[in-house]
Design an enzyme around this catalytic site. Structure first.
Site, PDB file in Angstrom:
ATOM      1  N   CYS A 163       0.849  -0.396  -0.304  1.00 38.48           N
ATOM      2  CA  CYS A 163      -0.311  -0.033   0.035  1.00 38.48           C
ATOM      3  C   CYS A 163       0.799   1.446  -0.125  1.00 38.48           C
ATOM      4  O   CYS A 163       1.960   1.362   0.819  1.00 38.48           O
ATOM      5  CB  CYS A 163      -1.025   0.419   1.109  1.00 38.48           C
ATOM      6  SG  CYS A 163      -2.170   2.019   1.380  1.00 38.48           S
ATOM      7  N   ASP A 169      -6.670  -2.908  10.972  1.00 41.75           N
ATOM      8  CA  ASP A 169      -5.540  -2.190  11.460  1.00 41.75           C
ATOM      9  C   ASP A 169      -5.313  -1.998  12.747  1.00 41.75           C
ATOM     10  O   ASP A 169      -6.251  -2.388  14.186  1.00 41.75           O
ATOM     11  CB  ASP A 169      -6.213  -1.172  10.006  1.00 41.75           C
ATOM     12  CG  ASP A 169      -3.873  -0.182  10.246  1.00 41.75           C
ATOM     13  OD1 ASP A 169      -4.629   0.629   9.487  1.00 41.75           O
ATOM     14  OD2 ASP A 169      -3.520  -0.879  10.600  1.00 41.75           O
TER      15      ASP A 169
HETATM   16  O1  LIG Z   1      -1.007   4.338   4.236  1.00 38.95           O
HETATM   17  C1  LIG Z   1      -1.424   5.625   4.899  1.00 38.95           C
HETATM   18  O2  LIG Z   1      -0.284   7.137   4.829  1.00 38.95           O
HETATM   19  C2  LIG Z   1      -2.683   6.145   5.064  1.00 38.95           C
HETATM   20  C3  LIG Z   1      -3.379   7.358   5.241  1.00 38.95           C
HETATM   21  C4  LIG Z   1      -4.600   7.415   5.368  1.00 38.95           C
HETATM   22  C5  LIG Z   1      -5.449   6.215   5.402  1.00 38.95           C
HETATM   23  C6  LIG Z   1      -4.706   5.028   4.930  1.00 38.95           C
HETATM   24  C7  LIG Z   1      -3.443   4.853   5.360  1.00 38.95           C
HETATM   25  N1  LIG Z   1      -2.915   3.622   4.303  1.00 38.95           N
HETATM   26  C8  LIG Z   1      -3.841   2.757   4.733  1.00 38.95           C
HETATM   27  C9  LIG Z   1      -3.613   0.756   4.541  1.00 38.95           C
HETATM   28  O3  LIG Z   1      -4.085   0.204   3.477  1.00 38.95           O
HETATM   29  C10 LIG Z   1      -2.541   1.038   5.585  1.00 38.95           C
HETATM   30  O4  LIG Z   1      -1.673  -0.415   4.193  1.00 38.95           O
HETATM   31  C11 LIG Z   1      -2.143   0.442   6.666  1.00 38.95           C
HETATM   32  O5  LIG Z   1      -2.993   1.355   7.629  1.00 38.95           O
HETATM   33  C12 LIG Z   1      -1.406  -0.626   7.253  1.00 38.95           C
HETATM   34  O6  LIG Z   1       0.121   0.465   7.611  1.00 38.95           O
HETATM   35  P1  LIG Z   1       1.066   0.114   7.431  1.00 38.95           P
HETATM   36  O7  LIG Z   1       1.155  -0.135   9.338  1.00 38.95           O
HETATM   37  O8  LIG Z   1       2.010   1.809   8.106  1.00 38.95           O
HETATM   38  O9  LIG Z   1       1.775  -0.573   7.149  1.00 38.95           O
END
Ligand SMILES: O=C(O)c1ccccc1NCC(=O)[C@H](O)[C@H](O)COP(=O)(O)O
Length: 216
Positions: free
Chosen positions: A8, A131
């Site tokens: 993502c 999440d």
């Molecule tokens: O990734 C972002 O910046 C974000 C911003 C606002 C809403 C959602 C966002 N990401 C969503 C996702 O699916 C991420 O992959 C998920 O939250 C996991 O993130 P991480 O813990 O950094 O792997």
């Protein structure tokens, strides 16, 4: 069945190509200006065109208006609308009906009681994405690199179509898959060198580690 992997927050052609080359099943494009991974509709269209036919495209939305969703859907022709805001079950179902795309609803998990929220979305959305609950006052509703206790999902009905997300890395995704019995994983921060800058080697390592963890 091998573990399905979503990378993502891709924002550049080179790292999108790295994710595709690594075998990612889905690529996520974030539309949230406060995010270091935010892409404009024009950039999203460019990236989605590169991915088309090679991986599914997930559009990351946070309480977006119909107009914005319409603009982004027209630009990117996504497979999935991932809702990461306070969208109600009714809103999730409405977006699915209006735009005819799969809808994933993000549910923030901090404690077992948070699981109850997921029960409201199993019918309204196609998948629930678990999440980590962001800390009070956090700038971002997702993409914080925070993990939750994967044991919280150990008793979830395995028939429920969920996505495991939050603080995953190449180093921990194997354990996370086994503990949560996840069939799909999602990562953003864990494959970056600094917020918003994806690392091709970490992307490849994450996909390898996730694939090696399943099937369970
Ligand atoms: O990734 C972002 O910046 C974000 C911003 C606002 C809403 C959602 C966002 N990401 C969503 C996702 O699916 C991420 O992959 C998920 O939250 C996991 O993130 P991480 O813990 O950094 O792997």
């Amino acid at each position: 069945m091998s573990i399905e992997v979503k990378i993502c927050g891709l924002s550049e052609p080179a790292t999108l190509e790295a994710a595709l080359g690594a075998g990612a099943d889905l690529v996520g494009l974030v539309s949230f200006p406060k995010s270091p991974r935010h892409v404009s509709p024009e950039k999203a269209a460019e990236l989605a065109a590169l991915a088309r036919g090679r991986a599914r495209v997930a559009l990351l939305l946070v309480d977006a208006s119909d107009d914005l969703v319409g603009e982004l859907v027209s630009a990117t022709l996504p497979d999935v609308l991932q809702l990461h805001g306070d969208e109600s079950p009714e809103r999730a179902a409405e977006l699915r009906r209006i735009f005819g795309r799969e809808v994933w609803k993000a549910i923030p998990l901090g404690a077992e009681a948070d699981l109850a929220a997921a029960e409201l979305y199993w019918d309204a959305a196609d998948r629930v994405l678990f999440d980590a609950r962001p800390p009070q006052g956090a700038e971002l509703p997702g993409g914080n690199g925070l993990a939750f206790d994967w044991e919280l999902l150990a008793n979830l009905d395995p028939a429920r179509p969920f996505v495991l997300s939050g603080g995953l890395t190449p180093e921990n995704v194997g354990e996370a898959v086994r503990v949560a019995r996840a069939k799909t994983v999602d990562v953003s921060s864990g494959v970056e060198t600094v917020p918003g800058v994806k690392d091709p080697e970490r992307i490849a390592a994450f996909v390898r580690a996730a694939r090696a963890a399943g099937p369970f």
